[in-house]
Design a protein around this motif. Structure first.
Motif, short mmCIF file in Angstrom:
data_model
loop_
_atom_site.label_atom_id
_atom_site.label_comp_id
_atom_site.label_asym_id
_atom_site.label_seq_id
_atom_site.Cartn_x
_atom_site.Cartn_y
_atom_site.Cartn_z
N ARG A 1 -5.94 -8.56 7.92
CA ARG A 1 -6.14 -8.72 6.47
C ARG A 1 -6.58 -7.40 5.84
NH1 ARG A 1 -8.66 -14.04 8.11
NH2 ARG A 1 -6.98 -15.52 7.70
N ILE A 2 -7.44 -6.65 6.53
CA ILE A 2 -7.85 -5.32 6.02
C ILE A 2 -6.63 -4.41 5.92
CG2 ILE A 2 -9.17 -3.23 6.57
CD1 ILE A 2 -11.34 -5.14 7.74
N ALA A 3 -5.78 -4.41 6.95
CA ALA A 3 -4.55 -3.62 6.91
C ALA A 3 -3.68 -4.06 5.74
CB ALA A 3 -3.79 -3.76 8.23
N GLY A 4 -3.64 -5.36 5.47
CA GLY A 4 -2.87 -5.88 4.34
C GLY A 4 -3.39 -5.38 3.00
N VAL A 5 -4.72 -5.40 2.84
CA VAL A 5 -5.31 -4.91 1.60
C VAL A 5 -4.98 -3.43 1.40
CG1 VAL A 5 -7.50 -4.40 0.44
CG2 VAL A 5 -7.14 -6.64 1.51
N ILE A 6 -5.09 -2.65 2.46
CA ILE A 6 -4.79 -1.21 2.38
C ILE A 6 -3.31 -1.02 2.01
CG2 ILE A 6 -4.60 0.93 3.72
CD1 ILE A 6 -7.10 -0.06 5.29
N ALA A 7 -2.42 -1.76 2.67
CA ALA A 7 -0.98 -1.64 2.38
C ALA A 7 -0.69 -2.00 0.92
CB ALA A 7 -0.18 -2.53 3.32
N ILE A 8 -1.33 -3.04 0.43
CA ILE A 8 -1.11 -3.47 -0.95
C ILE A 8 -1.62 -2.42 -1.93
CG2 ILE A 8 -1.80 -5.17 -2.71
CD1 ILE A 8 -1.73 -7.27 -0.39
N LEU A 9 -2.85 -1.93 -1.73
CA LEU A 9 -3.41 -0.94 -2.66
C LEU A 9 -2.59 0.35 -2.70
CD1 LEU A 9 -7.24 -1.39 -2.00
CD2 LEU A 9 -5.92 -2.14 -3.98
N ILE A 10 -2.24 0.85 -1.53
CA ILE A 10 -1.43 2.08 -1.50
C ILE A 10 -0.04 1.79 -2.06
CG2 ILE A 10 -0.33 3.80 0.00
CD1 ILE A 10 -2.85 3.71 1.74
N GLY A 11 0.51 0.63 -1.77
CA GLY A 11 1.83 0.27 -2.30
C GLY A 11 1.83 0.21 -3.82
N VAL A 12 0.82 -0.45 -4.39
CA VAL A 12 0.74 -0.53 -5.85
C VAL A 12 0.63 0.88 -6.44
CG1 VAL A 12 -0.76 -1.23 -7.77
CG2 VAL A 12 -0.20 -2.86 -5.97
N TYR A 13 -0.21 1.72 -5.84
CA TYR A 13 -0.36 3.09 -6.32
C TYR A 13 0.96 3.84 -6.21
CZ TYR A 13 -2.17 7.81 -6.87
OH TYR A 13 -2.38 9.08 -7.32
N PHE A 14 1.62 3.72 -5.06
CA PHE A 14 2.89 4.44 -4.84
C PHE A 14 3.96 3.98 -5.82
CE2 PHE A 14 7.17 4.53 -3.15
CZ PHE A 14 7.34 5.88 -2.92
N TYR A 15 4.22 2.70 -5.88
CA TYR A 15 5.34 2.21 -6.68
C TYR A 15 5.12 2.39 -8.17
CZ TYR A 15 7.19 0.53 -2.29
OH TYR A 15 7.68 0.47 -1.01
N THR A 16 3.90 2.23 -8.66
CA THR A 16 3.66 2.47 -10.09
C THR A 16 3.84 3.94 -10.42
OG1 THR A 16 1.27 2.60 -9.71
CG2 THR A 16 2.15 0.48 -10.46
N ASN A 17 3.36 4.82 -9.54
CA ASN A 17 3.56 6.25 -9.78
C ASN A 17 5.03 6.64 -9.66
OD1 ASN A 17 1.05 8.11 -10.16
ND2 ASN A 17 0.40 6.40 -8.87
N PHE A 18 5.74 6.04 -8.72
CA PHE A 18 7.16 6.31 -8.56
C PHE A 18 7.91 5.93 -9.84
CE2 PHE A 18 11.44 4.82 -7.39
CZ PHE A 18 11.95 5.99 -6.86
N ILE A 19 7.60 4.79 -10.40
CA ILE A 19 8.24 4.36 -11.64
C ILE A 19 7.89 5.31 -12.78
CG2 ILE A 19 8.23 2.53 -13.41
CD1 ILE A 19 7.92 0.54 -10.99
#
Length: 190
Positions: A64-82
């Motif tokens: 679950r901790i790995a999931g939270v980290i993946a989600i937070l970095i993913g949100v940061y990455f994809y919003t910045n990519f857009i």
């Protein structure tokens, strides 16, 4: 912008490798949905994009901790990519629009001067458009020297017709200063 893209790619790779490693280490023997590394990669992709199909979810605290980290970095990455994509497209559209306007104005002034080469204000306007062209070129990393030289020549023509107009001297000085500033920042002789 290139440094920003590099940072985002590094974060994405670190997220993928790090969270997939943690997820695999703690989930593959416990979670009945994790049979292969491909399942872990699928979980990471679905989690980092926040799609969350629900077909694979963590059952351990570390997962679950790995999931939270993946989600937070993913949100940061994809919003910045857009954001980067939108900024780039907006910049290309604006550059084309501004460049087209400057070219059209230059052509219009040159047409007037071809009919009446003694029209002082048109020489002054042509010089000012050439300064603007040079500034646009410089802002896009292009060499504006020819545009600044063309501006100086236009002001020289105007001065030959009206040596008493202080505005022309000021504008010519602006063109010379713009050229010297460019050359001073890019290794030329001002």
């Amino acid at each position: 912008m290139l440094n920003r893209v590099r940072l985002l790619l590094v974060l994405l790779v670190v997220s993928m490798v790090g969270t997939c490693s943690i997820f695999w280490a703690y989930e593959h023997e416990v979670n009945p949905h994790i049979k292969t590394v491909g399942d872990t990669l699928w979980w990471w992709f679905v989690s980092s994009t926040t799609v969350g199909y629900g077909d694979i979810s963590p059952v351990t605290t570390q997962g679950r901790i790995a999931g939270v980290i993946a989600i937070l970095i993913g949100v940061y990455f994809y919003t910045n990519f857009i954001t980067i994509t939108a900024d780039s497209l907006h910049g290309m559209t604006n550059q084309k629009h501004l460049g087209t306007a400057v070219v059209k104005a230059t052509e219009d002034f040159e047409e007037v001067l071809s009919r009446d080469p003694n029209h002082v204000n048109t020489w002054v306007n042509l010089g000012n458009v050439c300064i603007l062209t040079g500034q646009l070129q410089a802002s896009h990393g292009e060499d504006p020297t020819a545009s600044f030289d063309r501006a100086i020549q236009a002001f020289d023509r105007a001065l030959a017709l009206r040596p008493d107009m202080a505005e022309i001297y000021n504008n010519r000085g602006n063109a010379i200063c713009s050229r010297a500033d460019w050359e001073g920042h890019h290794g030329g002789d001002p």
